[in-house]
Write a protein that holds these residues in place. Structure first.
Motif, mmCIF file in Angstrom:
data_model
loop_
_atom_site.group_PDB
_atom_site.id
_atom_site.type_symbol
_atom_site.label_atom_id
_atom_site.label_comp_id
_atom_site.label_asym_id
_atom_site.label_seq_id
_atom_site.Cartn_x
_atom_site.Cartn_y
_atom_site.Cartn_z
ATOM 1 N N ARG A 31 0.925 5.993 -8.798
ATOM 2 C CA ARG A 31 0.265 5.004 -7.945
ATOM 3 C C ARG A 31 0.281 3.626 -8.603
ATOM 4 N N THR A 32 0.002 3.569 -9.880
ATOM 5 C CA THR A 32 -0.015 2.285 -10.583
ATOM 6 C C THR A 32 1.385 1.684 -10.665
ATOM 7 N N LEU A 33 2.381 2.513 -10.910
ATOM 8 C CA LEU A 33 3.760 2.022 -10.917
ATOM 9 C C LEU A 33 4.157 1.504 -9.538
ATOM 10 N N ALA A 34 3.707 2.178 -8.489
ATOM 11 C CA ALA A 34 3.994 1.719 -7.130
ATOM 12 C C ALA A 34 3.353 0.364 -6.862
ATOM 13 N N LEU A 35 2.141 0.154 -7.378
ATOM 14 C CA LEU A 35 1.489 -1.148 -7.244
ATOM 15 C C LEU A 35 2.319 -2.241 -7.907
ATOM 16 N N VAL A 36 2.838 -1.959 -9.090
ATOM 17 C CA VAL A 36 3.646 -2.939 -9.821
ATOM 18 C C VAL A 36 4.921 -3.265 -9.050
ATOM 19 N N LEU A 37 5.629 -2.227 -8.620
ATOM 20 C CA LEU A 37 6.918 -2.426 -7.966
ATOM 21 C C LEU A 37 6.767 -3.129 -6.624
ATOM 22 N N GLY A 61 -1.137 0.069 5.627
ATOM 23 C CA GLY A 61 -0.556 0.295 4.321
ATOM 24 C C GLY A 61 -1.574 0.836 3.328
ATOM 25 N N SER A 62 -1.168 1.857 2.600
ATOM 26 C CA SER A 62 -2.067 2.480 1.637
ATOM 27 C C SER A 62 -1.247 3.170 0.553
ATOM 28 N N PHE A 63 -1.807 3.212 -0.652
ATOM 29 C CA PHE A 63 -1.158 3.904 -1.772
ATOM 30 C C PHE A 63 -1.759 5.290 -1.991
ATOM 31 N N THR A 64 -2.559 5.752 -1.045
ATOM 32 C CA THR A 64 -3.229 7.038 -1.209
ATOM 33 C C THR A 64 -2.234 8.184 -1.354
ATOM 34 N N ALA A 65 -1.170 8.155 -0.561
ATOM 35 C CA ALA A 65 -0.213 9.263 -0.558
ATOM 36 C C ALA A 65 0.847 9.151 -1.643
ATOM 37 N N VAL A 66 0.759 8.125 -2.478
ATOM 38 C CA VAL A 66 1.768 7.947 -3.524
ATOM 39 C C VAL A 66 1.487 8.895 -4.676
ATOM 40 N N VAL A 67 2.381 9.837 -4.871
ATOM 41 C CA VAL A 67 2.278 10.802 -5.970
ATOM 42 C C VAL A 67 3.664 10.957 -6.597
ATOM 43 N N ARG A 68 3.721 11.716 -7.671
ATOM 44 C CA ARG A 68 5.005 11.958 -8.321
ATOM 45 C C ARG A 68 5.957 12.667 -7.360
ATOM 46 N N GLY A 69 7.174 12.154 -7.266
ATOM 47 C CA GLY A 69 8.133 12.685 -6.323
ATOM 48 C C GLY A 69 8.128 11.983 -4.979
ATOM 49 N N VAL A 104 11.917 -0.722 2.234
ATOM 50 C CA VAL A 104 11.523 0.323 1.281
ATOM 51 C C VAL A 104 10.005 0.449 1.200
ATOM 52 N N THR A 105 9.305 -0.677 1.098
ATOM 53 C CA THR A 105 7.843 -0.608 0.986
ATOM 54 C C THR A 105 7.206 -0.092 2.272
ATOM 55 N N THR A 106 7.802 -0.408 3.422
ATOM 56 C CA THR A 106 7.270 0.115 4.688
ATOM 57 C C THR A 106 7.380 1.623 4.737
ATOM 58 N N VAL A 107 8.501 2.158 4.271
ATOM 59 C CA VAL A 107 8.696 3.613 4.283
ATOM 60 C C VAL A 107 7.726 4.292 3.328
ATOM 61 N N VAL A 108 7.510 3.726 2.151
ATOM 62 C CA VAL A 108 6.735 4.412 1.115
ATOM 63 C C VAL A 108 5.233 4.183 1.256
ATOM 64 N N VAL A 109 4.816 2.922 1.464
ATOM 65 C CA VAL A 109 3.379 2.630 1.472
ATOM 66 C C VAL A 109 2.884 1.964 2.750
ATOM 67 N N GLY A 110 3.779 1.521 3.640
ATOM 68 C CA GLY A 110 3.344 0.833 4.846
ATOM 69 C C GLY A 110 3.308 -0.679 4.669
ATOM 70 N N VAL A 146 -5.495 -0.351 1.410
ATOM 71 C CA VAL A 146 -5.265 -1.607 0.701
ATOM 72 C C VAL A 146 -4.850 -2.708 1.666
ATOM 73 N N SER A 147 -4.160 -2.359 2.758
ATOM 74 C CA SER A 147 -3.736 -3.382 3.714
ATOM 75 C C SER A 147 -4.930 -4.050 4.378
ATOM 76 N N MET A 148 -6.025 -3.312 4.560
ATOM 77 C CA MET A 148 -7.214 -3.899 5.166
ATOM 78 C C MET A 148 -7.842 -4.940 4.228
ATOM 79 N N VAL A 149 -7.984 -4.565 2.966
ATOM 80 C CA VAL A 149 -8.538 -5.505 1.978
ATOM 81 C C VAL A 149 -7.599 -6.686 1.798
ATOM 82 N N LEU A 150 -6.307 -6.407 1.704
ATOM 83 C CA LEU A 150 -5.317 -7.465 1.519
ATOM 84 C C LEU A 150 -5.270 -8.391 2.728
ATOM 85 N N GLY A 151 -5.458 -7.831 3.926
ATOM 86 C CA GLY A 151 -5.478 -8.651 5.126
ATOM 87 C C GLY A 151 -6.643 -9.621 5.132
ATOM 88 N N ILE A 152 -7.820 -9.148 4.692
ATOM 89 C CA ILE A 152 -8.997 -10.033 4.636
ATOM 90 C C ILE A 152 -8.795 -11.139 3.601
#
Length: 340
Positions: free
Chosen positions: A73-79, A194-202, A258-264, A318-324
């Motif tokens: 999840r943290t790596l996804a945030l960075v990328l 958009g959310s990073f909740t579903a981001v896991v290894r693999g 790519v980001t739309t497919v993975v995190v929205g 995260v998209s809700m917070v980021l939108g605000i």
């Protein structure tokens, strides 16, 4: 040799020394500020690793969960943060408009349409295939946006993002209509939230592609800067304007797809960060790129941490917070431009 002749070289050497001193101090301060920014972002990433509903330290199989969920999840945030922030900077240079990014040009909506068509026409296509089709759709949509800009008279900078927002609304309406026809509205809602909740290894490794996008932006930074001055200026200095335009659009499309497919969707990220950096540091694109990357990572990480902690153990996307945060920053930038 007279005293005057002897004093002249010494005076010139003194002038060079006096000029080099402030420049050296300025570079030193800039490097120190960059190191401090890196430390702050590193602290935010450490906080991201430590925050979550699952007790990593005392829970059963805590170490395994740390590597399965927290690290990806943290790596996804960075990328995602670095790629979308730099993509926003590229869009702003190519359109010569500070209010354009993947959100205000319709690029993300086109990516979602491509993703939906993939689900409808070829549901057996895997994650990589969906990513490729979403990126291709985003690329076509961004080219459509650029073509529209070439055919109209732009009297104010606000016209450009308004065109992109209207184009995105039309594409989003088409996407929603198709989703309703095939009972896929819930899936569309997931993509738009958009959310990073579903981001896991693999599940996040495809995002390493956007790291290549970020590196290519660094490589093409000077050409993108010249192309941002207009076709006539770029051609006069030997830059192939059309090639740079297509290459920059392709980079933005890949990052959005790519980001739309993975995190929205991650709204306003590519709009706010480059503008804030430019207000602080000026318009030197190459020297601003590291700051844009760090700013994108910091903003998306802060918003994700807020989303995880404000209603723990539940998560606010995260998209809700980021939108605000992003909309407030966008309005502030608009007002600043108006008063300038």
């Amino acid at each position: 040799m007279s005293v005057t002749q002897q004093a002249a070289p010494a005076a010139r050497d003194g002038a060079r020394t006096d000029g080099a001193g402030p420049a050296r101090r300025s570079r030193w301060k800039g490097s120190l500020a960059l190191v401090l920014a890196i430390l702050i972002v590193t602290g935010l990433l450490v906080a991201s690793l430590l925050i979550g509903a699952y007790d990593i330290a005392g829970g059963e199989r805590g170490g395994e969960m740390f590597w399965i969920t927290r690290v990806p999840r943290t790596l996804a945030l960075v990328l995602a943060g670095a790629a979308l922030a730099t993509s926003g900077l590229v869009m702003q240079m190519l359109t010569q408009n500070r209010f354009v990014d993947a959100t205000t040009s319709g690029t993300t909506e086109w990516a979602a349409l491509g993703l939906l068509l993939t689900v409808l026409i070829a549901p057996q296509v895997g994650l990589v295939g969906r990513m490729m089709i979403a990126s291709l759709s985003a690329f076509v949509g961004t080219l459509v946006f650029m073509a529209i800009l070439r055919r109209i008279v732009i009297r104010t900078t606000l016209v450009v993002p308004l065109i992109g927002i209207m184009l995105g609304a039309v594409v989003s309406a088409l996407t929603t209509f198709l989703a309703a026809q095939f009972n896929l509205l819930q899936m569309i809602g997931t993509w738009f939230m958009g959310s990073f909740t579903a981001v896991v290894r693999g599940r996040y490794e495809v995002l390493w592609i956007v790291a290549i996008v970020t590196l290519l932006v660094f490589v093409l930074a000077d050409r993108i800067t010249v192309a941002g001055l207009g076709k006539d200026v770029a051609t006069s200095v030997g830059v192939r304007y059309e090639v740079v335009l297509v290459a920059g659009t392709a980079l933005v499309a890949v990052a959005a797809g790519v980001t739309t497919v993975v995190v929205g969707f991650l709204p306003f990220l590519g709009l706010v960060v480059p503008n804030v950096v430019a207000m602080i540091r000026g318009d030197n694109v190459r020297s601003n790129l590291p700051w844009v990357c760090l700013g994108g990572i910091a903003l998306v990480t802060v918003c994700d941490v807020i989303g995880r902690t404000v209603r723990m153990p539940f998560e606010v996307p995260v998209s809700m917070v980021l939108g605000i945060v992003g909309s407030a920053a966008f309005i502030t930038i608009l007002l600043r431009q108006r008063n300038a």
